[in-house]
Design an enzyme around this catalytic site. Sequence first.
Site, PDB file in Angstrom:
ATOM      1  N   LEU A   1      57.897  64.245   3.335  1.00  0.00           N
ATOM      2  CA  LEU A   1      58.435  63.128   2.558  1.00  0.00           C
ATOM      3  C   LEU A   1      58.328  61.878   3.428  1.00  0.00           C
ATOM      4  O   LEU A   1      58.488  61.964   4.649  1.00  0.00           O
ATOM      5  CB  LEU A   1      59.915  63.357   2.198  1.00  0.00           C
ATOM      6  CG  LEU A   1      60.251  64.468   1.197  1.00  0.00           C
ATOM      7  CD1 LEU A   1      61.766  64.593   1.057  1.00  0.00           C
ATOM      8  CD2 LEU A   1      59.618  64.226  -0.157  1.00  0.00           C
ATOM      9  N   ASP A   2      58.064  60.737   2.805  1.00  0.00           N
ATOM     10  CA  ASP A   2      58.055  59.479   3.558  1.00  0.00           C
ATOM     11  C   ASP A   2      59.399  59.319   4.260  1.00  0.00           C
ATOM     12  O   ASP A   2      60.423  59.818   3.788  1.00  0.00           O
ATOM     13  CB  ASP A   2      57.863  58.281   2.618  1.00  0.00           C
ATOM     14  CG  ASP A   2      56.490  58.256   1.969  1.00  0.00           C
ATOM     15  OD1 ASP A   2      55.600  58.976   2.457  1.00  0.00           O
ATOM     16  OD2 ASP A   2      56.329  57.523   0.985  1.00  0.00           O
ATOM     17  N   LYS A   3      59.388  58.581   5.354  1.00  0.00           N
ATOM     18  CA  LYS A   3      60.605  58.387   6.152  1.00  0.00           C
ATOM     19  C   LYS A   3      61.776  57.862   5.316  1.00  0.00           C
ATOM     20  O   LYS A   3      62.912  58.319   5.452  1.00  0.00           O
ATOM     21  CB  LYS A   3      60.309  57.428   7.309  1.00  0.00           C
ATOM     22  CG  LYS A   3      61.432  57.337   8.325  1.00  0.00           C
ATOM     23  CD  LYS A   3      60.997  56.501   9.508  1.00  0.00           C
ATOM     24  CE  LYS A   3      62.131  56.374  10.519  1.00  0.00           C
ATOM     25  NZ  LYS A   3      61.728  55.606  11.706  1.00  0.00           N
TER      26      LYS A   3
ATOM     27  N   THR B   1      62.172  58.137   2.049  1.00  0.00           N
ATOM     28  CA  THR B   1      62.479  58.959   0.869  1.00  0.00           C
ATOM     29  C   THR B   1      63.449  60.080   1.211  1.00  0.00           C
ATOM     30  O   THR B   1      63.290  60.763   2.216  1.00  0.00           O
ATOM     31  CB  THR B   1      61.177  59.548   0.278  1.00  0.00           C
ATOM     32  OG1 THR B   1      60.263  58.488   0.021  1.00  0.00           O
ATOM     33  CG2 THR B   1      61.447  60.290  -1.013  1.00  0.00           C
TER      34      THR B   1
ATOM     35  N   ARG C   1      54.531  55.817  -5.645  1.00  0.00           N
ATOM     36  CA  ARG C   1      54.760  54.387  -5.449  1.00  0.00           C
ATOM     37  C   ARG C   1      53.581  53.558  -5.977  1.00  0.00           C
ATOM     38  O   ARG C   1      53.769  52.557  -6.669  1.00  0.00           O
ATOM     39  CB  ARG C   1      55.006  54.107  -3.969  1.00  0.00           C
ATOM     40  CG  ARG C   1      56.269  54.790  -3.443  1.00  0.00           C
ATOM     41  CD  ARG C   1      56.320  54.874  -1.924  1.00  0.00           C
ATOM     42  NE  ARG C   1      56.358  53.548  -1.297  1.00  0.00           N
ATOM     43  CZ  ARG C   1      56.360  53.372   0.022  1.00  0.00           C
ATOM     44  NH1 ARG C   1      56.325  54.422   0.831  1.00  0.00           N
ATOM     45  NH2 ARG C   1      56.413  52.159   0.523  1.00  0.00           N
TER      46      ARG C   1
END
Length: 236
Positions: free
Chosen positions: A55-57, A59, A153
């Site tokens: 997961l993105d930092k 998120t 996104r």
Amino acid sequence: MKKVDFENLILFENEDYLVINKPPYLSSLDDRHEAQNILDLAKAHTPDSQLCHRLDKETSGCLVIAKNPVAYRHLAMQFESRKVDKVYHAVVEGIKEFSNELVDRNLIATRKGVAKVSKEGKSAQTYFNTLKTYYAHTLVECRPVTGRLHQIRVHLAYLKSPICGDTLYGGKPLLLSSLKRRFNLKKDTEELPIMQRVSLHAFSIEFEGLDRKKLKIEAPYPKDFQVLVKQLEKTA
């Protein structure tokens, strides 16, 4: 960032898998700028831990960790054959009525870690459904079929529905003053956004365990996402 208690993050655990509710601002893998990351915390809990996805930092939400190599391979094959069902929730700008809206647009990642729609890119598909509309925003359910960098996104930005706080892809920070008519900011103070990150949360994940039984885990909203939705409810 204060020390994270890994045990408190666990949503589900059996002999093969851990599913955690990843807090925002904590990297999945090693980050030179941070003292802690999910993989290191997981290995301290179970030495053979491997992250099954990332997961993105910024998120938050469901992140699956395999506790042994057999479990890792089993889930990796499901990801490859697109049998893992992931659901994200996002707060986007504007009033949108999505009903199983499919964005099928190839994505390419630049060297600077920014993704964009491009015919030369890799195949990427995401389905979108409206969960709730507010005065000027929408809570959207996002179901990615593929797993490209920043896929949700970019696909939302493509629909002219950028995620609140996602300045990289055209989203603006959501300020309380834009929701409250009689909002008074103290003199000489700068207003901060209600949520100081991309308004994206990995809400649930469903996959098959080694016993062939389906596992579905949901992650409650973290505090900042709860506060954002609560404020928007007042404008519904």
